[in-house]
Design an enzyme around this catalytic site. Structure first.
Site, PDB file in Angstrom:
ATOM      1  N   GLY A 153      45.615  13.157  24.068  1.00 40.10           N
ATOM      2  CA  GLY A 153      46.595  12.190  23.566  1.00 40.10           C
ATOM      3  C   GLY A 153      47.036  12.637  22.187  1.00 40.10           C
ATOM      4  N   ARG A 154      47.384  11.653  21.358  1.00 39.69           N
ATOM      5  CA  ARG A 154      47.891  11.996  20.017  1.00 39.69           C
ATOM      6  C   ARG A 154      46.864  12.773  19.207  1.00 39.69           C
ATOM      7  NH1 ARG A 154      51.012   6.453  19.751  1.00 39.69           N
ATOM      8  NH2 ARG A 154      48.962   5.655  20.289  1.00 39.69           N
ATOM      9  N   ILE A 155      45.607  12.310  19.253  1.00 41.56           N
ATOM     10  CA  ILE A 155      44.562  12.987  18.466  1.00 41.56           C
ATOM     11  C   ILE A 155      44.141  14.284  19.161  1.00 41.56           C
ATOM     12  CG2 ILE A 155      42.181  12.778  17.639  1.00 41.56           C
ATOM     13  CD1 ILE A 155      42.796   9.728  17.235  1.00 41.56           C
ATOM     14  N   ARG A 175      43.882  11.719  33.039  1.00 45.24           N
ATOM     15  CA  ARG A 175      44.043  11.232  34.414  1.00 45.24           C
ATOM     16  C   ARG A 175      45.116  12.037  35.153  1.00 45.24           C
ATOM     17  NH1 ARG A 175      44.267   4.966  33.393  1.00 45.24           N
ATOM     18  NH2 ARG A 175      45.142   5.876  31.525  1.00 45.24           N
ATOM     19  N   ILE A 230      34.382  12.016  18.905  1.00 45.08           N
ATOM     20  CA  ILE A 230      35.031  11.314  17.781  1.00 45.08           C
ATOM     21  C   ILE A 230      35.819  10.118  18.324  1.00 45.08           C
ATOM     22  CG2 ILE A 230      35.153  13.145  16.043  1.00 45.08           C
ATOM     23  CD1 ILE A 230      38.042  12.499  18.407  1.00 45.08           C
ATOM     24  N   ARG A 232      34.796   7.039  21.157  1.00 44.42           N
ATOM     25  CA  ARG A 232      33.976   5.827  21.183  1.00 44.42           C
ATOM     26  C   ARG A 232      32.638   6.177  21.827  1.00 44.42           C
ATOM     27  NH1 ARG A 232      36.865   4.205  17.812  1.00 44.42           N
ATOM     28  NH2 ARG A 232      38.236   2.392  17.875  1.00 44.42           N
ATOM     29  N   GLU A 261      27.186   0.576  17.220  1.00 43.65           N
ATOM     30  CA  GLU A 261      27.218   0.878  15.782  1.00 43.65           C
ATOM     31  C   GLU A 261      26.918  -0.368  14.960  1.00 43.65           C
ATOM     32  OE1 GLU A 261      31.068   2.640  15.199  1.00 43.65           O
ATOM     33  OE2 GLU A 261      30.642   4.229  16.639  1.00 43.65           O
ATOM     34  N   HIS A 279      30.545   7.043  11.832  1.00 42.72           N
ATOM     35  CA  HIS A 279      31.920   6.659  12.210  1.00 42.72           C
ATOM     36  C   HIS A 279      32.861   6.773  11.005  1.00 42.72           C
ATOM     37  CE1 HIS A 279      34.544   4.035  15.066  1.00 42.72           C
ATOM     38  NE2 HIS A 279      35.286   4.845  14.330  1.00 42.72           N
TER      39      HIS A 279
HETATM   40  C1  8YV Z   1      38.140   3.013  12.031  1.00 47.67           C
HETATM   41  C2  8YV Z   1      38.712   3.788  14.379  1.00 47.67           C
HETATM   42  O1  8YV Z   1      36.965   3.415  11.435  1.00 47.67           O
HETATM   43  O2  8YV Z   1      41.050   3.594  14.209  1.00 47.67           O
HETATM   44  C3  8YV Z   1      40.063   3.445  14.906  1.00 47.67           C
HETATM   45  O3  8YV Z   1      40.145   3.029  16.066  1.00 47.67           O
HETATM   46  O4  8YV Z   1      37.784   3.840  15.095  1.00 47.67           O
HETATM   47  C4  8YV Z   1      38.546   4.121  12.943  1.00 47.67           C
HETATM   48  O5  8YV Z   1      39.663   4.704  12.411  1.00 47.67           O
HETATM   49  C5  8YV Z   1      37.861   1.658  12.551  1.00 47.67           C
HETATM   50  O6  8YV Z   1      38.608   1.363  13.629  1.00 47.67           O
HETATM   51  C6  8YV Z   1      38.136   0.582  11.524  1.00 47.67           C
HETATM   52  O7  8YV Z   1      37.903  -0.645  12.106  1.00 47.67           O
END
Ligand code: 8YV
Length: 313
Positions: A153-155, A175, A230, A232, A261, A279
């Site tokens: 995706g974007r990342i 998918r 990186i 979930r 977490e 995180h």
């Molecule tokens: C943040 C992230 O640490 O953007 C997200 O979805 O997991 C991280 O960038 C977190 O969401 C802040 O609540």
């Protein structure tokens, strides 16, 4: 004119809290001793909800806010936010994609480098005075290796760009195959894991990806393969990962995210073939400032009846 009453769910960046408090009548739900009772009594007073990927907003909370006109969330992850509950009420939901791509992709590469070259482990080695007794053991080369991305995706795309600087071949599994990338598509996560030296998880969280990286996938990655997450923690079967690391059925793992977490199973602490981060992928001053601005922009736009910069629903 009285200020718009905005409800804040969970802590946010202090500077963002401050700016929201200057502009709106901001109420911190997280400071309430009994948030549910507060919502039941005062939910109708709020037209806006500000939250984050961490805290989200479930259907019950959205139902407790009958006059809600906008939700603005800090973060790109949406799995904690009930988008359907917002959608049926026509409540626009803003979030903060894109502005964090660079830092999250950078962190993926920090973990790839660290776990393969054993950077954190070597730092511990120096601090323990072990260098005085002999050299640090050899590690694994990164440049030129095969990088598999789960979730192009974007990342994922930015991670792939970073990989080109390391002369790595990139393949991915989604998918469906994409039409606008030159990288090879693997039809299954299993075939991607079998092919890859490094398997990087960059998919979204939520029920659709829960437990995708199972014992079987870890065994496909194999004793010379590294896992980097990186995205979930829920995407990985954490127990299976722990066992794979303990039994050296994979070479190592770099983890920025965990199932529960900030509770990291202490058994991970005993292992030298895993890098554990709290995180922090998007935690830089620059990216957090951009995310905070996006939260404000989305909120202000929706309250003014305009389109948000980044709308999720
Ligand atoms: C943040 C992230 O640490 O953007 C997200 O979805 O997991 C991280 O960038 C977190 O969401 C802040 O609540």
């Amino acid at each position: 004119m009285s200020k718009t009453r905005v409800l804040q769910h969970g802590r946010l960046l202090p500077v963002l809290e401050q700016r929201l408090a200057e502009r709106y009548d901001l109420h911190s739900l997280w400071q309430e001793a009994d948030p549910e009772a507060f919502l039941a009594a005062h939910g109708g007073e709020f037209t806006a909800l500000v939250t984050s990927a961490r805290f989200g907003a479930d259907a019950a909370m959205i139902a407790d806010l009958p006059n809600l006109k906008v939700i603005s969330s800090f973060g790109v992850g949406l799995e904690t936010l009930d988008l359907d509950a917002a959608r049926v009420r026509g409540i626009p939901v803003g979030y903060t994609p894109d502005v964090l791509n660079d830092c999250v992709a950078d962190t993926a590469f920090v973990l790839v480098m660290d776990v393969a070259r054993r950077i954190s482990a070597s730092d511990r080695f120096v601090r323990r005075g072990e260098w005085l007794k002999g050299p640090f053991p050899l590690a694994t080369k990164v440049s030129g290796k095969k990088l598999g991305i789960l979730g192009m995706g974007r990342i994922g795309r930015v991670i792939a760009r970073r990989a080109s600087g390391f002369d790595m071949e990139v393949r991915y599994h989604n998918r469906r195959p994409l039409t606008d990338t030159e990288h090879g598509y693997e039809p299954t996560l299993r075939s991607l894991a079998e092919w890859a030296d490094f398997l990087v998880i960059a998919s979204a969280g939520g029920p659709e990806t829960r437990g995708l990286v199972s014992r079987e996938i870890l065994d496909a990655l194999g004793p010379d393969g590294y896992l980097v997450n990186i995205s979930r923690g829920s995407v990985v079967d954490e127990k299976a990962l722990l066992e794979a690391l303990q039994d050296k059925r994979i070479a190592g793992a770099g983890l920025d995210v965990f199932e529960d977490e900030p509770n990291v199973p202490p058994a991970f602490f005993e292992l030298d073939n895993v890098v554990l981060l709290p995180h922090l992928a998007s935690n830089t001053n620059e990216t957090r400032a951009a995310m905070a601005s996006r939260v404000e922009e989305n909120l202000a736009a929706a309250l003014a009846g305009q389109a948000m910069v980044s709308a999720a629903a």
